[in-house]
Design an enzyme around this catalytic site. Structure first.
Site, short mmCIF file in Angstrom:
data_model
loop_
_atom_site.label_atom_id
_atom_site.label_comp_id
_atom_site.label_asym_id
_atom_site.label_seq_id
_atom_site.Cartn_x
_atom_site.Cartn_y
_atom_site.Cartn_z
CG PHE A 40 65.12 52.50 9.74
CD1 PHE A 40 63.76 52.73 9.83
CD2 PHE A 40 65.55 51.37 9.05
CE1 PHE A 40 62.84 51.86 9.27
CE2 PHE A 40 64.63 50.50 8.48
CZ PHE A 40 63.27 50.74 8.59
CE LYS A 41 63.21 48.20 10.02
NZ LYS A 41 63.10 46.77 9.96
CG ASP A 42 68.17 51.15 17.24
OD1 ASP A 42 67.72 50.12 17.76
OD2 ASP A 42 69.33 51.21 16.76
#
Length: 465
Positions: A109-111
């Site tokens: 999800f950090k992308d």
């Protein structure tokens, strides 16, 4: 829109200045001067928007110093790297919606935030002719997402600290096999909290920060939070369209309080009751669950689990929520964090606890429950959860309410945590193309003591100045 510090020690600044500052110069975290509500007429229009179009609308609320056409180009470039056309698609499994946040280049999800942040950094540096040295600490996924967000970019070097042998093998390889000249991986002989404390100490050394033009990629950077708000609104709009329900819950596996804080901001943007409850799911490192259930925010020993990105005892975004809990009282926030830095604990009275529990529900999920949830969900639905997502699903099931749809944030692809999946279902997950052959690639990493001075010296030797 201007930005202020949770500790009240800076004059309001622009979005671009906030992005480049990262941690406020008074040691606090940056927040918008106000939290607006979205006009209902806008929400009616947004229902048919793509993720990118919705991102543009939400970003415009908080970014007023980047021209709209330039902002839209940054958004298009950032999400062109995702493998799914919806960017963050919803998958329904019986009474649970899974919000898949792992279709970016590093399958986490950090992308969603870091592809955007990397492009914003590059744009501002081109505009000003400046250079930058980005520093971050990771418990697993932030590091690779940050590295992929800025690898090969001119005017930027990046230094990522991760806890030595305390991330999954795949997470480690995703970071250390990126050998672009501007990427520096540092393994700290300690925990994530040690790395995070080092990064905060370095940012609080203002002469060092200024001399080496330091920038932040951790969720202390407001742009990270801003980008994550989008998928909460996106999911709410999709479910409203599909089910006709105007009130939903979100279950969020979190250790650093960043992802769920983005949900808290989304809750303020949307009509009252649109996001009924934010379910804060923790693993056995239950600092945040104790805060929600008992008003006890106190540090204990880090426990290694199969969900390592949540093996955290000091939640770096907690200060942002505390600022709002205290009705934007910067002085009270500053004093409490000064106390916390000495004692390692804060306690909240019954009145504050009632407010906290209006915002959040919380459950701490054991290792046995995590693996059992992976196994049972797979047997029932043929759908594999990574261990972090399994923590969220388990907590969602504990708080399920009749007629209220619940969205569980799927924060990483299960193949990133093969050992946990194998233990749960008896076989390893299939590897997507992005993860194949990593072990055969050249890698580069420096192992250092968890010492601020040692890390500063390393950064000084390899910085762009």
């Amino acid at each position: 829109m201007r930005y202020i510090s949770t500790r009240g020690g800076i004059s309001p600044i622009s979005f671009k200045d906030a992005v480049m500052m990262g941690l406020a110069t008074d040691g606090g975290l940056l927040l918008p001067e106000e939290l607006p509500k979205v006009d209902p007429r806008s929400l009616a229009r947004w229902g048919s928007y793509s993720f990118q179009q919705l991102a543009s609308e939400i970003f415009r609320i908080f970014i007023t110093d980047i021209a709209v056409d330039r902002l839209d180009k940054l958004i298009e470039r950032s999400y062109a790297t995702f493998s799914h056309p919806e960017i963050t698609p919803l998958v329904k499994k019986d009474d649970i919606f899974i919000l898949e946040l792992f279709h970016g280049p590093t399958l986490a999800f950090k992308d969603v935030a870091l592809q955007f942040l990397g492009n914003v950094f590059e744009s501002i540096l081109e505009e000003t002719g400046s250079k930058m040295n980005v520093i971050g600490a990771t418990s697993g996924d932030t590091g690779s997402a940050a590295i992929y967000g800025v690898r090969g970019k001119a005017r930027i070097n990046i230094f990522i600290l991760h806890p030595y042998k305390r991330v999954s093998p795949i997470q480690e390889l995703q970071m250390t096999t990126v050998i672009d000249p501007n990427v520096f991986n540092i393994a700290i002989r300690g925990t994530f909290d040690d790395g995070q404390a080092i990064v905060k100490a370095i940012f609080n050394n203002i002469p060092f920060k200024d001399k080496y033009h330091l920038g932040a990629v951790n969720s202390i950077n407001w742009a990270r939070i801003l980008a994550q708000i989008v998928y909460y609104v996106y999911a709410w709009l999709k479910i409203k369209e599909e089910t006709g329900k105007e009130s939903i819950d979100f279950s969020v596996p979190t250790g650093n309080f960043g992802d769920i804080f983005a949900g808290y901001i989304a809750r303020h943007l949307l009509p009252q009751g649109a996001i009924r409850k934010l379910i804060l799911a923790t693993n056995e490192n239950n600092l945040l669950t104790r805060f929600v259930t008992r008003g006890d925010y106190s540090v204990s020993k880090v426990v290694a689990t199969s969900s390592p990105s949540m093996d955290i005892q000091v939640a770096s975004n907690f200060e942002r929520y505390l600022f709002y809990l205290y009705d934007c009282d910067a002085e009270r926030t500053r004093k409490d964090f000064a106390q916390f830095s000495h004692s390692g604990k804060l306690h909240f009275d019954e009145k504050l606890l009632r407010t906290i529990q209006q915002d959040f529900a919380s459950k701490s999920v054991t290792e046995e429950e995590t693996l059992g949830t992976i196994r049972n969900f797979y047997e029932m639905h043929g759908y594999l959860l990574d261990p972090h997502t399994a923590v969220g699903v388990n907590a969602a099931q504990a708080f399920a309410a009749a007629a209220i749809p619940v969205v569980c944030l799927a924060t990483a692809h299960p193949a990133k945590f093969g050992a946990a999946v194998t233990k749960a279902i008896g076989r390893p997950p299939e590897f997507p193309p992005e993860l194949q052959g990593l072990e055969d690639k050249e890698s580069r990493c420096e192992v250092l003591a968890p010492d601020v001075r040692v890390v500063q010296e390393y950064i000084a030797r390899h910085s762009l100045v």
